[in-house]
Design an enzyme around this catalytic site. Structure first.
Site, PDB file in Angstrom:
ATOM      1  N   LYS A 210       2.234 -19.099  -1.185  1.00  0.00           N
ATOM      2  CA  LYS A 210       2.921 -17.869  -0.784  1.00  0.00           C
ATOM      3  C   LYS A 210       4.068 -17.569  -1.743  1.00  0.00           C
ATOM      4  O   LYS A 210       4.806 -18.474  -2.144  1.00  0.00           O
ATOM      5  CB  LYS A 210       3.443 -18.019   0.652  1.00  0.00           C
ATOM      6  CG  LYS A 210       4.063 -16.752   1.236  1.00  0.00           C
ATOM      7  CD  LYS A 210       4.490 -17.001   2.678  1.00  0.00           C
ATOM      8  CE  LYS A 210       5.151 -15.793   3.326  1.00  0.00           C
ATOM      9  NZ  LYS A 210       5.567 -16.058   4.721  1.00  0.00           N
TER      10      LYS A 210
ATOM     11  N   SER B 236       4.735 -16.341  11.350  1.00  0.00           N
ATOM     12  CA  SER B 236       4.281 -15.904  10.032  1.00  0.00           C
ATOM     13  C   SER B 236       3.191 -16.755   9.409  1.00  0.00           C
ATOM     14  O   SER B 236       2.640 -16.385   8.376  1.00  0.00           O
ATOM     15  CB  SER B 236       5.474 -15.815   9.065  1.00  0.00           C
ATOM     16  OG  SER B 236       6.277 -14.709   9.394  1.00  0.00           O
TER      17      SER B 236
ATOM     18  N   SER C 168       4.047 -13.016   8.200  1.00  0.00           N
ATOM     19  CA  SER C 168       4.191 -12.488   6.859  1.00  0.00           C
ATOM     20  C   SER C 168       3.330 -13.184   5.811  1.00  0.00           C
ATOM     21  O   SER C 168       3.234 -12.719   4.678  1.00  0.00           O
ATOM     22  CB  SER C 168       5.659 -12.581   6.436  1.00  0.00           C
ATOM     23  OG  SER C 168       6.085 -13.941   6.314  1.00  0.00           O
TER      24      SER C 168
END
Length: 488
Positions: free
Chosen positions: A84, A194, A170
């Site tokens: 990420k 997330s 996210s």
């Protein structure tokens, strides 16, 4: 037939554990695995926007791994991962999805990344995310960032009634990339939902470990009390392997010094004799969530678990929760990270000033949460912060989850991913597990257990994961004319 002669598609069918075993033995080379995944990533990412940056060194890194003798090959030898884009990987930009951070190239790996690299992982690139980990503003679409565009869910991209299927956030790109097989597994981060949300939406496994089990050093932060990194994978056994590599203390993260590294032994009969609580008072369930819970219960009982019907003790009070704790902690933690950024904003105030120079481009959905956080003192000295944090712990842990675990439960199951906010505020581990439903989009359940019981949770979930039959993948659509994959 040797695996070295197989075409890319069969290579992509191997999960992390099987892939690592094949590359360690030499049945596959790290180079051919990396090429297979890069080919797929470059073909599909222009449609999915799951990846912001492709690592130009990936093939060279794989080639170096191929020179190692078998005795020196690590547990993740040649396994292609995506990280990420709010986690530092040396030599690649860490953007947090912001156009203002494109020039920020950390010189060193975050500790969790260094551990993955030492174990033999190959980093294909950086996964897209909801900008600033979805704590920039209210109303921003999940999976959107200025640097990476709008991530697209590979399941039912256009829904029958119109609109598109949510990617969750996210860690949107991480979930989409695993589901679309752009990588063997991905690493995401979670403050509140997330990891488990995008895993749930894309139909893969997502693990939020106990806060502190994986060090947060080198990760663009939101909350000192809730942030953690964790794996998104095709199976629970893959997640356990990745977590065992990433876990362990780091001197720069006080929370990580409190927890021992768990022994991830996944007993095949872990559910036999286990006591599992089922939350029954969750409102507003979808038909798919109800069906997935029923299927999971059937398999839990068949595996030998005893189920207990539960209502959440502080249900009425948690409904009134707000974001005070995260707003207070965001300024303090982000300022600490940005102070070490050479090319990019150096503080939250600096970030807001730069956004104000071109808000239409840099903040098309606004910056409400950034302004709210910047309005705090930034040193966590406010009495209102201490009160909000104490209330969070009281409702989520003391009078919430702890009161249920006191009855002798090994784990608790929430339908869908309901309850993720409760678990996140407590800092306890949770795991999004897909439950295959015939003819339905991805859906699943959320399992959680007490702080520090990550190994036990993984064993229970792995047993259920095997009983359910594992992860299903979306069908590949016809590809458009090939488009070169941009790198940042």
């Amino acid at each position: 037939m040797s695996l070295t002669s197989l075409l890319p598609d069969p290579i992509l069918d191997l999960d992390v554990c099987a892939l690592a075993a094949a590359t360690r033995r030499g049945d596959l080379t790290a180079s051919e695995v990396t090429r297979a995944y890069l080919s797929r990533l470059n073909a599909h990412n222009p449609r999915l926007h799951a990846v912001i940056t492709v690592n130009p060194q990936a093939e060279a890194d794989a080639a170096k791994l191929d020179t190692l003798p078998e005795a020196k090959r690590g547990p993740l030898h040649g396994v292609p991962l995506l990280i990420k884009d709010n986690i530092d990987v040396a030599g690649l930009p860490t953007t947090a999805g912001s156009l203002l951070m494109l020039a920020h190239i950390p010189p060193t790996d975050a500790p969790l990344v260094a551990r993955l690299r030492a174990a033999g992982a190959v980093f294909l690139g950086k996964a897209n995310l909801t900008e600033w980990a979805n704590f920039m503003t209210l109303g921003m679409p999940n999976g959107f960032s200025g640097a990476g565009g709008q991530t697209v869910n590979p399941w039912n991209e256009v829904l029958p009634g119109g609109g598109v299927r949510d990617t969750g956030g996210s860690s949107s790109g991480s979930g989409v990339a695993v589901a679309a097989r752009l990588c063997a597994a991905a690493i995401g981060t979670e403050t509140s939902g997330s990891i488990v949300s995008p895993a749930h939406q894309s139909g893969v496994v997502g693990v939020k470990p106990t806060v502190g089990l994986v060090p947060r050093t080198g990760v663009v932060p939101i909350s000192s009390s809730q942030d953690t990194a964790g794996p998104l994978t095709r199976s629970v056994r893959d997640a356990a392997l990745l977590l065992s590599v990433m876990a362990g203390p780091d001197e720069q993260d006080a929370a990580s010094r409190r927890l021992p590294v768990p022994d991830m032994v996944l007993a095949s009969n872990a559910l036999e004799g286990a006591h599992i609580g089922i939350i029954r008072d969750e409102p507003h369930l979808t038909p798919e969530e109800t069906a997935a819970l029923a299927v999971a219960e059937t398999h839990l009982k068949a595996a030998g678990a005893t189920l207990h019907d539960l209502n959440f003790p502080t249900r009425a009070e948690v409904a009134g929760w707000h974001l005070e704790v995260l707003e207070y902690e965001f300024k303090a933690t982000l300022n600490a990270y940005l102070s070490g950024v050479q090319h990019g904003p150096h503080s939250m105030a600096d970030l807001l000033d730069q956004i104000d120079e071109d808000p239409a481009r840099l903040a098309p959905y606004g910056q409400t949460l950034l302004h709210a956080a910047n309005g705090t003192r930034g040193d966590l000295s406010e009495r209102s912060y201490a009160h909000a944090r104490q209330r969070d712990l009281d409702l989520s842990a003391t009078r919430g989850l702890d009161a249920l675990y006191a009855e002798g439960l090994d784990a608790i199951v929430f339908p869908g991913i309901h309850g993720y906010g409760i678990v996140a505020k407590a800092g306890y581990p949770s795991l999004a597990l897909p439950v295959p439903l015939q003819g339905a989009p991805p859906c699943g359940i959320l399992l959680t257990s007490p702080a520090g019981s990550d190994a036990r949770l993984m064993a229970l979930a792995a047993h259920l994961n095997t009983a359910l039959g594992g992860v299903q993948f979306p069908p590949d659509p016809a590809l458009p004319t090939a488009t070169p994959q941009p790198t940042a």
